[in-house]
Design a protein around this motif. Structure first.
Motif, PDB file in Angstrom:
ATOM      1  N   ASP A 163      -1.222   4.976 -12.350  1.00  0.00           N
ATOM      2  CA  ASP A 163      -2.288   5.973 -12.517  1.00  0.00           C
ATOM      3  C   ASP A 163      -1.928   7.328 -11.910  1.00  0.00           C
ATOM      4  O   ASP A 163      -2.710   8.269 -11.951  1.00  0.00           O
ATOM      5  N   GLY A 164      -0.722   7.423 -11.326  1.00  0.00           N
ATOM      6  CA  GLY A 164      -0.263   8.685 -10.749  1.00  0.00           C
ATOM      7  C   GLY A 164      -0.523   8.835  -9.259  1.00  0.00           C
ATOM      8  O   GLY A 164      -0.006   9.756  -8.636  1.00  0.00           O
ATOM      9  N   SER A 165      -1.322   7.947  -8.670  1.00  0.00           N
ATOM     10  CA  SER A 165      -1.581   8.035  -7.238  1.00  0.00           C
ATOM     11  C   SER A 165      -0.324   7.624  -6.468  1.00  0.00           C
ATOM     12  O   SER A 165       0.522   6.882  -6.972  1.00  0.00           O
ATOM     13  N   ILE A 166      -0.212   8.113  -5.263  1.00  0.00           N
ATOM     14  CA  ILE A 166       0.991   7.902  -4.454  1.00  0.00           C
ATOM     15  C   ILE A 166       0.890   6.608  -3.651  1.00  0.00           C
ATOM     16  O   ILE A 166      -0.145   6.311  -3.055  1.00  0.00           O
ATOM     17  N   VAL A 167       1.979   5.855  -3.629  1.00  0.00           N
ATOM     18  CA  VAL A 167       2.083   4.669  -2.779  1.00  0.00           C
ATOM     19  C   VAL A 167       2.397   5.174  -1.372  1.00  0.00           C
ATOM     20  O   VAL A 167       3.450   5.776  -1.146  1.00  0.00           O
ATOM     21  N   ALA A 168       1.469   4.962  -0.444  1.00  0.00           N
ATOM     22  CA  ALA A 168       1.622   5.528   0.891  1.00  0.00           C
ATOM     23  C   ALA A 168       1.869   4.480   1.976  1.00  0.00           C
ATOM     24  O   ALA A 168       2.189   4.829   3.104  1.00  0.00           O
ATOM     25  N   CYS A 169       1.762   3.205   1.637  1.00  0.00           N
ATOM     26  CA  CYS A 169       1.940   2.137   2.625  1.00  0.00           C
ATOM     27  C   CYS A 169       3.383   2.150   3.126  1.00  0.00           C
ATOM     28  O   CYS A 169       4.340   1.986   2.358  1.00  0.00           O
ATOM     29  N   THR A 170       3.543   2.340   4.440  1.00  0.00           N
ATOM     30  CA  THR A 170       4.892   2.444   5.010  1.00  0.00           C
ATOM     31  C   THR A 170       5.693   1.154   4.845  1.00  0.00           C
ATOM     32  O   THR A 170       6.906   1.208   4.647  1.00  0.00           O
ATOM     33  N   GLU A 171       5.046   0.000   4.874  1.00  0.00           N
ATOM     34  CA  GLU A 171       5.767  -1.261   4.700  1.00  0.00           C
ATOM     35  C   GLU A 171       6.282  -1.403   3.268  1.00  0.00           C
ATOM     36  O   GLU A 171       7.391  -1.864   3.051  1.00  0.00           O
ATOM     37  N   LYS A 172       5.462  -0.997   2.287  1.00  0.00           N
ATOM     38  CA  LYS A 172       5.902  -1.055   0.893  1.00  0.00           C
ATOM     39  C   LYS A 172       7.083  -0.117   0.673  1.00  0.00           C
ATOM     40  O   LYS A 172       8.062  -0.480   0.013  1.00  0.00           O
ATOM     41  N   ILE A 173       6.993   1.072   1.223  1.00  0.00           N
ATOM     42  CA  ILE A 173       8.069   2.057   1.073  1.00  0.00           C
ATOM     43  C   ILE A 173       9.342   1.555   1.747  1.00  0.00           C
ATOM     44  O   ILE A 173      10.436   1.705   1.213  1.00  0.00           O
ATOM     45  N   LYS A 174       9.189   0.920   2.899  1.00  0.00           N
ATOM     46  CA  LYS A 174      10.345   0.359   3.608  1.00  0.00           C
ATOM     47  C   LYS A 174      11.032  -0.703   2.756  1.00  0.00           C
ATOM     48  O   LYS A 174      12.261  -0.716   2.625  1.00  0.00           O
ATOM     49  N   VAL A 175      10.255  -1.596   2.149  1.00  0.00           N
ATOM     50  CA  VAL A 175      10.818  -2.648   1.300  1.00  0.00           C
ATOM     51  C   VAL A 175      11.526  -2.033   0.088  1.00  0.00           C
ATOM     52  O   VAL A 175      12.635  -2.441  -0.270  1.00  0.00           O
ATOM     53  N   LEU A 176      10.899  -1.032  -0.533  1.00  0.00           N
ATOM     54  CA  LEU A 176      11.516  -0.364  -1.673  1.00  0.00           C
ATOM     55  C   LEU A 176      12.849   0.263  -1.287  1.00  0.00           C
ATOM     56  O   LEU A 176      13.844   0.136  -2.005  1.00  0.00           O
ATOM     57  N   ARG A 177      12.886   0.945  -0.148  1.00  0.00           N
ATOM     58  CA  ARG A 177      14.135   1.572   0.320  1.00  0.00           C
ATOM     59  C   ARG A 177      15.220   0.533   0.564  1.00  0.00           C
ATOM     60  O   ARG A 177      16.379   0.720   0.184  1.00  0.00           O
ATOM     61  N   GLU A 178      14.844  -0.561   1.233  1.00  0.00           N
ATOM     62  CA  GLU A 178      15.821  -1.613   1.527  1.00  0.00           C
ATOM     63  C   GLU A 178      16.351  -2.242   0.236  1.00  0.00           C
ATOM     64  O   GLU A 178      17.553  -2.484   0.104  1.00  0.00           O
TER      65      GLU A 178
END
Length: 69
Positions: free
Chosen positions: A9-24
């Motif tokens: 929907d265009g909203s930003i994923v802001a959860c730091t744990e989700k972003i950490k998993v994506l980066r890893e």
């Protein structure tokens, strides 16, 4: 530069744990792809062909969570 992850929907994923998993996950994927790329080069495969095969592989990934509408 870090990727700004967005929902459909265009909203930003802001959860730091989700972003950490994506980066890893991306770093693991990058390293695995780099290793496979180097192996193919050492086996004298054409660089452009390797890149095309990798791109086709990514394009062919299927979304198991896609909802039919």
């Amino acid at each position: 530069m870090d990727t700004i992850w967005k929902r459909p929907d265009g909203s930003i994923v802001a959860c730091t744990e989700k972003i950490k998993v994506l980066r890893e996950n991306l770093e693991e994927l990058r390293q695995m792809a780099q290793d496979a790329f180097e192996d193919a080069l050492l086996m004298e495969c054409d660089e452009n062909q390797i890149r095309t095969v990798f791109q086709d592989l990514m394009t062919g990934l299927e979304n198991p969570y896609k909802q039919d509408r």
